[in-house]
Motif scaffolding. Structure first.
Motif, PDB file in Angstrom:
ATOM      1  N   LEU A  86       0.831  -1.205   0.000  1.00 38.04           N
ATOM      2  CA  LEU A  86       0.000   0.000   0.000  1.00 38.04           C
ATOM      3  C   LEU A  86       0.866   1.255   0.000  1.00 38.04           C
ATOM      4  CD1 LEU A  86      -2.602  -1.062   2.722  1.00 38.04           C
ATOM      5  CD2 LEU A  86      -2.878  -1.170   0.229  1.00 38.04           C
ATOM      6  N   LEU A  87       0.254   2.364  -0.382  1.00 36.15           N
ATOM      7  CA  LEU A  87       0.939   3.648  -0.321  1.00 36.15           C
ATOM      8  C   LEU A  87       1.203   4.023   1.124  1.00 36.15           C
ATOM      9  CD1 LEU A  87      -1.224   5.712  -2.835  1.00 36.15           C
ATOM     10  CD2 LEU A  87       1.031   4.731  -3.285  1.00 36.15           C
ATOM     11  N   LYS A  88       2.234   4.806   1.331  1.00 34.60           N
ATOM     12  CA  LYS A  88       2.479   5.339   2.661  1.00 34.60           C
ATOM     13  C   LYS A  88       1.406   6.381   3.007  1.00 34.60           C
ATOM     14  CE  LYS A  88       7.348   4.679   3.627  1.00 34.60           C
ATOM     15  NZ  LYS A  88       8.596   5.360   4.030  1.00 34.60           N
ATOM     16  N   LYS A  89       1.274   6.612   4.288  1.00 35.31           N
ATOM     17  CA  LYS A  89       0.281   7.550   4.799  1.00 35.31           C
ATOM     18  C   LYS A  89       0.432   8.926   4.143  1.00 35.31           C
ATOM     19  CE  LYS A  89      -1.164   9.664   9.174  1.00 35.31           C
ATOM     20  NZ  LYS A  89      -0.862   9.754  10.630  1.00 35.31           N
ATOM     21  N   SER A 207       7.705   9.979   9.389  1.00 35.08           N
ATOM     22  CA  SER A 207       6.646   9.023   9.051  1.00 35.08           C
ATOM     23  C   SER A 207       5.261   9.486   9.484  1.00 35.08           C
ATOM     24  CB  SER A 207       6.945   7.661   9.687  1.00 35.08           C
ATOM     25  OG  SER A 207       8.129   7.113   9.152  1.00 35.08           O
ATOM     26  N   ASN A 208       5.194  10.192  10.605  1.00 35.47           N
ATOM     27  CA  ASN A 208       3.892  10.632  11.122  1.00 35.47           C
ATOM     28  C   ASN A 208       3.500  12.024  10.638  1.00 35.47           C
ATOM     29  OD1 ASN A 208       5.736  12.140  12.527  1.00 35.47           O
ATOM     30  ND2 ASN A 208       4.920  11.686  14.567  1.00 35.47           N
ATOM     31  N   GLU A 209       4.255  12.563   9.700  1.00 34.77           N
ATOM     32  CA  GLU A 209       4.026  13.923   9.221  1.00 34.77           C
ATOM     33  C   GLU A 209       3.208  13.921   7.930  1.00 34.77           C
ATOM     34  OE1 GLU A 209       6.790  17.940   8.507  1.00 34.77           O
ATOM     35  OE2 GLU A 209       7.699  15.980   8.864  1.00 34.77           O
ATOM     36  N   SER A 210       2.262  14.836   7.815  1.00 34.56           N
ATOM     37  CA  SER A 210       1.472  14.979   6.595  1.00 34.56           C
ATOM     38  C   SER A 210       2.326  15.626   5.510  1.00 34.56           C
ATOM     39  CB  SER A 210       0.238  15.850   6.856  1.00 34.56           C
ATOM     40  OG  SER A 210      -0.326  16.297   5.639  1.00 34.56           O
ATOM     41  N   TRP A 211       2.420  14.975   4.358  1.00 36.56           N
ATOM     42  CA  TRP A 211       3.215  15.529   3.260  1.00 36.56           C
ATOM     43  C   TRP A 211       2.631  16.853   2.775  1.00 36.56           C
ATOM     44  CZ3 TRP A 211       5.453  11.520  -0.707  1.00 36.56           C
ATOM     45  CH2 TRP A 211       6.154  10.528  -0.003  1.00 36.56           C
ATOM     46  N   SER A 212       1.322  16.937   2.709  1.00 36.24           N
ATOM     47  CA  SER A 212       0.678  18.162   2.226  1.00 36.24           C
ATOM     48  C   SER A 212       0.929  19.324   3.182  1.00 36.24           C
ATOM     49  CB  SER A 212      -0.829  17.936   2.054  1.00 36.24           C
ATOM     50  OG  SER A 212      -1.079  17.039   0.988  1.00 36.24           O
ATOM     51  N   GLU A 213       0.833  19.059   4.476  1.00 32.81           N
ATOM     52  CA  GLU A 213       1.101  20.109   5.460  1.00 32.81           C
ATOM     53  C   GLU A 213       2.564  20.524   5.413  1.00 32.81           C
ATOM     54  OE1 GLU A 213      -0.210  18.830   9.297  1.00 32.81           O
ATOM     55  OE2 GLU A 213      -2.315  18.667   8.682  1.00 32.81           O
ATOM     56  N   TRP A 214       3.452  19.546   5.237  1.00 36.51           N
ATOM     57  CA  TRP A 214       4.879  19.854   5.105  1.00 36.51           C
ATOM     58  C   TRP A 214       5.116  20.752   3.896  1.00 36.51           C
ATOM     59  CZ3 TRP A 214       7.692  18.690   0.737  1.00 36.51           C
ATOM     60  CH2 TRP A 214       9.060  18.988   0.802  1.00 36.51           C
ATOM     61  N   TYR A 215       4.474  20.429   2.784  1.00 32.48           N
ATOM     62  CA  TYR A 215       4.654  21.210   1.562  1.00 32.48           C
ATOM     63  C   TYR A 215       4.146  22.637   1.747  1.00 32.48           C
ATOM     64  CZ  TYR A 215       4.678  22.475  -3.360  1.00 32.48           C
ATOM     65  OH  TYR A 215       4.932  23.102  -4.550  1.00 32.48           O
ATOM     66  N   ASP A 216       2.967  22.777   2.331  1.00 34.33           N
ATOM     67  CA  ASP A 216       2.396  24.107   2.545  1.00 34.33           C
ATOM     68  C   ASP A 216       3.289  24.956   3.440  1.00 34.33           C
ATOM     69  OD1 ASP A 216       0.221  23.550   0.964  1.00 34.33           O
ATOM     70  OD2 ASP A 216      -1.087  22.992   2.632  1.00 34.33           O
ATOM     71  N   LYS A 217       3.884  24.323   4.425  1.00 29.55           N
ATOM     72  CA  LYS A 217       4.750  25.037   5.366  1.00 29.55           C
ATOM     73  C   LYS A 217       6.024  25.539   4.692  1.00 29.55           C
ATOM     74  CE  LYS A 217       6.855  22.556   8.430  1.00 29.55           C
ATOM     75  NZ  LYS A 217       7.078  21.680   9.620  1.00 29.55           N
ATOM     76  N   ASN A 218       6.533  24.772   3.729  1.00 29.17           N
ATOM     77  CA  ASN A 218       7.813  25.111   3.107  1.00 29.17           C
ATOM     78  C   ASN A 218       7.713  25.826   1.765  1.00 29.17           C
ATOM     79  OD1 ASN A 218      10.162  23.782   4.766  1.00 29.17           O
ATOM     80  ND2 ASN A 218       8.509  22.274   4.768  1.00 29.17           N
ATOM     81  N   PHE A 219       6.600  25.606   1.039  1.00 32.45           N
ATOM     82  CA  PHE A 219       6.530  26.139  -0.321  1.00 32.45           C
ATOM     83  C   PHE A 219       5.239  26.882  -0.647  1.00 32.45           C
ATOM     84  CE2 PHE A 219       9.265  22.351  -0.496  1.00 32.45           C
ATOM     85  CZ  PHE A 219      10.440  22.937  -0.956  1.00 32.45           C
TER      86      PHE A 219
END
Length: 224
Positions: A86-89, A207-219
């Motif tokens: 499966l895909l990662k979270k 691993s427990n971090e939302s990729w979308s939230e990470w992206y919004d925070k940085n870019f």
């Protein structure tokens, strides 16, 4: 930094599939009744599956052809790709978000195309990718930058506006030496190298971090 393209590794980055690769190098030989050399699993991780098949043929003197060995390796893992992995979270949500922002996406992987495409289709994300490249097709493992350079060419983006998402230290080292901006992805398989990866990469997603939230925070303020 304005992002227009992203190059993704598959195993351990998009797909939660690294456990099977952790021991595959030795497992294959054990099935053949051969005692593997110490460190074979680590060696296997840095090779294309084709190069691994050639290594088994020459180093262990297997009677099978390289083509047959390669087919046997793929058979060992294909059920998991076709039916289990499966895909990662948060990956699906992130890919959808990137496509909606008109960011071009590419997969650059050491796995073979037919199992890669099968896994991506089964998980409903194949449609998001503009390109898929394999190390076997390019002719080099990720110890060389060829697959990253070819991915960049196929995306049609500049290096300064492209991110690489990777979980493996050797691939991260290659990408950084080639001048790419690299996002490290936490994976249990690379736990022993976690500190090195965090120091080397430009960004790191836990691993427990939302990729979308990470992206919004940085870019989020960089435009698309």
């Amino acid at each position: 930094m304005q992002i227009k393209g992203i190059i993704f590794d598959l195993d351990g980055t998009l797909l939660d599939s690294m456990p099977i690769w952790e021991t595959l190098g030795g497992d294959y030989l054990v099935q053949k009744g051969i005692v593997p050399e110490i460190g074979i699993n680590e060696k296997f991780k840095t090779l294309t599956t084709y190069d691994a098949a050639k290594y088994y043929k020459t180093h262990y003197g297997l009677k099978e052809s390289v083509k047959t060995i390669l087919e046997e390796i793929n058979k060992h893992v294909e059920y998991q790709y076709l039916h289990v992995f499966l895909l990662k979270k948060s990956v699906h949500e992130f890919l959808k978000k990137m496509v909606s922002n008109k960011i071009k996406l590419c997969v650059a992987t050491a796995s073979e195309r037919y199992i890669v495409e099968a896994a991506l289709k089964r998980n409903g994300v194949f449609k998001y990718f503009d390109s898929i490249l394999t190390c076997t097709e390019v002719g080099y493992a990720k110890t060389e930058p060829a697959i990253f350079n070819e991915a960049l060419k196929q995306l049609g983006t500049k290096k300064t506006e492209t991110l690489i998402f990777e979980d493996a230290l050797h691939a991260i080292q290659t990408a950084k030496l080639a001048g790419f901006t690299v996002v490290g992805i936490e994976d249990k398989s690379a736990e022993s190298e976690k500190n090195k990866i965090q120091k080397l990469t430009d960004y790191y997603i836990k691993s427990n971090e939302s990729w979308s939230e990470w992206y919004d925070k940085n870019f989020n303020n960089c435009g698309f």
